[in-house]
Design an enzyme around this catalytic site. Structure first.
Site, PDB file in Angstrom:
ATOM      1  N   SER A   1     -14.445   3.550   7.572  1.00  0.00           N
ATOM      2  CA  SER A   1     -13.557   3.508   6.410  1.00  0.00           C
ATOM      3  C   SER A   1     -14.135   2.641   5.295  1.00  0.00           C
ATOM      4  CB  SER A   1     -12.201   2.934   6.823  1.00  0.00           C
ATOM      5  OG  SER A   1     -11.388   2.792   5.682  1.00  0.00           O
TER       6      SER A   1
ATOM      7  N   LYS B   1      -4.815  11.390  -1.224  1.00  0.00           N
ATOM      8  CA  LYS B   1      -5.080  10.071  -0.645  1.00  0.00           C
ATOM      9  C   LYS B   1      -6.308   9.514  -1.369  1.00  0.00           C
ATOM     10  CE  LYS B   1      -7.018   8.265   3.688  1.00  0.00           C
ATOM     11  NZ  LYS B   1      -7.416   8.642   5.067  1.00  0.00           N
TER      12      LYS B   1
ATOM     13  N   ASP C   1     -18.599   7.808  10.410  1.00  0.00           N
ATOM     14  CA  ASP C   1     -17.264   7.620   9.848  1.00  0.00           C
ATOM     15  C   ASP C   1     -16.835   6.157   9.942  1.00  0.00           C
ATOM     16  OD1 ASP C   1     -14.707   7.778   8.911  1.00  0.00           O
ATOM     17  OD2 ASP C   1     -14.059   9.394  10.250  1.00  0.00           O
TER      18      ASP C   1
ATOM     19  N   GLU D   1       0.830  -1.199   0.000  1.00  0.00           N
ATOM     20  CA  GLU D   1       0.000   0.000   0.000  1.00  0.00           C
ATOM     21  C   GLU D   1       0.868   1.255   0.000  1.00  0.00           C
ATOM     22  OE1 GLU D   1      -2.057   2.626   3.198  1.00  0.00           O
ATOM     23  OE2 GLU D   1      -1.670   0.570   3.797  1.00  0.00           O
TER      24      GLU D   1
ATOM     25  N   VAL E   1      -5.779   1.080   1.817  1.00  0.00           N
ATOM     26  CA  VAL E   1      -6.026  -0.367   1.840  1.00  0.00           C
ATOM     27  C   VAL E   1      -7.129  -0.720   0.844  1.00  0.00           C
ATOM     28  CG1 VAL E   1      -6.955  -2.238   3.275  1.00  0.00           C
ATOM     29  CG2 VAL E   1      -5.203  -0.705   4.203  1.00  0.00           C
TER      30      VAL E   1
ATOM     31  N   LYS F   1      -5.878   0.154  14.610  1.00  0.00           N
ATOM     32  CA  LYS F   1      -5.399   0.996  15.709  1.00  0.00           C
ATOM     33  C   LYS F   1      -6.513   1.254  16.711  1.00  0.00           C
ATOM     34  CE  LYS F   1      -1.408   3.201  13.884  1.00  0.00           C
ATOM     35  NZ  LYS F   1      -1.280   3.424  12.460  1.00  0.00           N
TER      36      LYS F   1
HETATM   37  N1  PSU Z   1      -4.477   2.870   9.651  1.00  0.00           N
HETATM   38  C1  PSU Z   1      -3.197   2.848  10.049  1.00  0.00           C
HETATM   39  N2  PSU Z   1      -2.242   3.370   9.236  1.00  0.00           N
HETATM   40  C2  PSU Z   1      -2.546   3.899   8.008  1.00  0.00           C
HETATM   41  C3  PSU Z   1      -3.909   3.887   7.594  1.00  0.00           C
HETATM   42  C4  PSU Z   1      -4.827   3.365   8.440  1.00  0.00           C
HETATM   43  O1  PSU Z   1      -2.911   2.356  11.129  1.00  0.00           O
HETATM   44  O2  PSU Z   1      -1.646   4.380   7.295  1.00  0.00           O
HETATM   45  C5  PSU Z   1      -4.261   4.398   6.226  1.00  0.00           C
HETATM   46  C6  PSU Z   1      -4.468   3.201   5.279  1.00  0.00           C
HETATM   47  O3  PSU Z   1      -4.085   3.585   3.983  1.00  0.00           O
HETATM   48  C7  PSU Z   1      -5.965   2.996   5.325  1.00  0.00           C
HETATM   49  C8  PSU Z   1      -6.443   4.415   5.410  1.00  0.00           C
HETATM   50  O4  PSU Z   1      -6.497   2.329   4.208  1.00  0.00           O
HETATM   51  O5  PSU Z   1      -5.531   5.048   6.295  1.00  0.00           O
HETATM   52  C9  PSU Z   1      -7.867   4.515   5.933  1.00  0.00           C
HETATM   53  O6  PSU Z   1      -8.267   5.839   5.858  1.00  0.00           O
HETATM   54  P1  PSU Z   1      -9.792   6.217   6.135  1.00  0.00           P
HETATM   55  O7  PSU Z   1      -9.984   5.965   7.600  1.00  0.00           O
HETATM   56  O8  PSU Z   1      -9.889   7.664   5.752  1.00  0.00           O
HETATM   57  O9  PSU Z   1     -10.614   5.320   5.253  1.00  0.00           O
HETATM   58 MN    MN Z   2     -13.305   8.094   7.267  1.00  0.00          MN
END
Ligand code: PSU
Ligand code: MN
Length: 313
Positions: free
Chosen positions: A142, A88, A140, A27, A108, A161
């Site tokens: 992902s 992103k 929210d 990634e 991801v 996390k």
């Molecule tokens: N979680 C982590 N490290 C990261 C990400 C998530 O611990 O770098 C990054 C990954 O690329 C993941 C993205 O796919 O953040 C998710 O972002 P969002 O919550 O905006 O979907």
């Molecule tokens: Mn989000």
């Protein structure tokens, strides 16, 4: 294999896929937005060597001048790592990036989607996106989760996390039919910590059994069985002694969540904001842990890719 004008493969990655040799997708958002220069380029080089040492071909995914690209050359890697303003891109952003010709880092979701589309069977990352703690109000969640429900690939990660709602994330993965297993553990890891406080139903103890599960899932999908078309998430915890200290972790988490709320951070900025807060608030300790996680996941993913290629013969 999809139309070569839609997804660009490096010659090396294309040859490996065509020959059924092991390939590991990597990634790029974690490089562009999770780390800063030069730690990100140093890590990218290290991971490249780790994957090759284990007998697989590394295939970092990004969008370069509007082209979804798998297997980056030095110029593309420089664009990705030296340009903190780079977009992103989640899966929904891919057509916009293509239509407007921009560069972007893939999450991801978009990495898994592109890699699965060209037949790559394993993908290494750090932590998955998931359900945020305030999701009841903010909605929210992902797009990683819904996209993994439709991308047929093994995703090696260190769980999610603790800044997310881990319980809700695990429930959503269940609803979405995304298979989840621990690697040599029945505890779901929380990235910086070995145990998020939640169990996983299944533990796989060696790469051969991961490869057999991956082949079984592919066989079910090819037979048209509903619910078999998503990812297998393999959660690989840190070794004992490498975790972030619990009180350092809890303090960084509390201050990060409070700061994000105070500043009204929203949308795709939330995750990068909390990650960089963690690195600052732990005096670089979380960075050390982050790098170790990515190296370990890349190594395990390469071993799995080798086992999948062997089992497939
Ligand atoms: N979680 C982590 N490290 C990261 C990400 C998530 O611990 O770098 C990054 C990954 O690329 C993941 C993205 O796919 O953040 C998710 O972002 P969002 O919550 O905006 O979907
Ligand atoms: Mn989000």
């Amino acid at each position: 294999m999809p139309d070569p004008n839609t997804i660009t493969l490096s010659d090396e990655v294309r040859a490996a896929i065509n020959a059924g040799r092991p390939v590991v997708a990597l990634e790029s958002t974690l490089l562009a937005h999770g780390l800063s220069y030069p730690a990100n380029i140093d890590l990218a080089r290290e991971v490249d060597a780790i994957v090759r040492d284990a007998g697989a071909i590394p295939a970092t995914v990004a969008v370069i001048r509007g082209l979804p690209t798998i297997g980056l050359d030095d110029e593309a890697m420089a664009i990705l790592t030296q340009n903190p303003g780079i977009s992103k891109l989640s899966a929904r952003d891919l057509p916009i990036a293509m239509g407007t010709g921009i560069d972007g880092a893939t999450t991801v979701a978009s990495t898994a989607a592109l890699a699965a589309a060209v037949g790559i069977s394993v993908f290494a990352t750090g932590g998955l996106g998931g359900v945020h703690r305030d999701a009841r109000e903010s909605f929210d969640e992902s797009a990683d989760l819904a996209t993994l429900a439709r991308a047929s690939i093994v995703v090696v990660c260190a769980g999610v996390k603790s800044l997310l709602d881990i319980s809700a994330t695990l429930e959503r993965l269940e609803s979405l039919n995304v298979a989840v297993a621990g690697y040599r553990t029945n505890r779901f890891p929380g990235f910086y910590r070995r145990d998020s406080g939640y169990p996983v139903d299944w533990s796989l103890d060696n790469v051969t059994s991961v490869a057999r599960v991956a082949h079984a899932r592919t066989a079910l999908r090819r037979s048209g069985v509903a619910g078999a078309d998503g990812a297998l998430v393999l959660a690989n915890p840190l070794p004992e002694g490498s975790e972030l200290d619990a009180s350092v972790h809890d303090e960084a988490l509390a201050s990060g969540l409070a700061e994000a709320a105070r500043l009204g951070i929203r949308g795709k900025a939330v995750t990068p904001f909390l990650l960089s807060h963690f690195h600052a608030a732990t005096g670089g300790e979380s960075l050390r842990v982050n790098l170790e996680i990515i190296r370990r996941n890349a190594r395990l993913a390469a071993e799995i890719a080798v086992a999948i290629a062997k089992e497939g013969r």
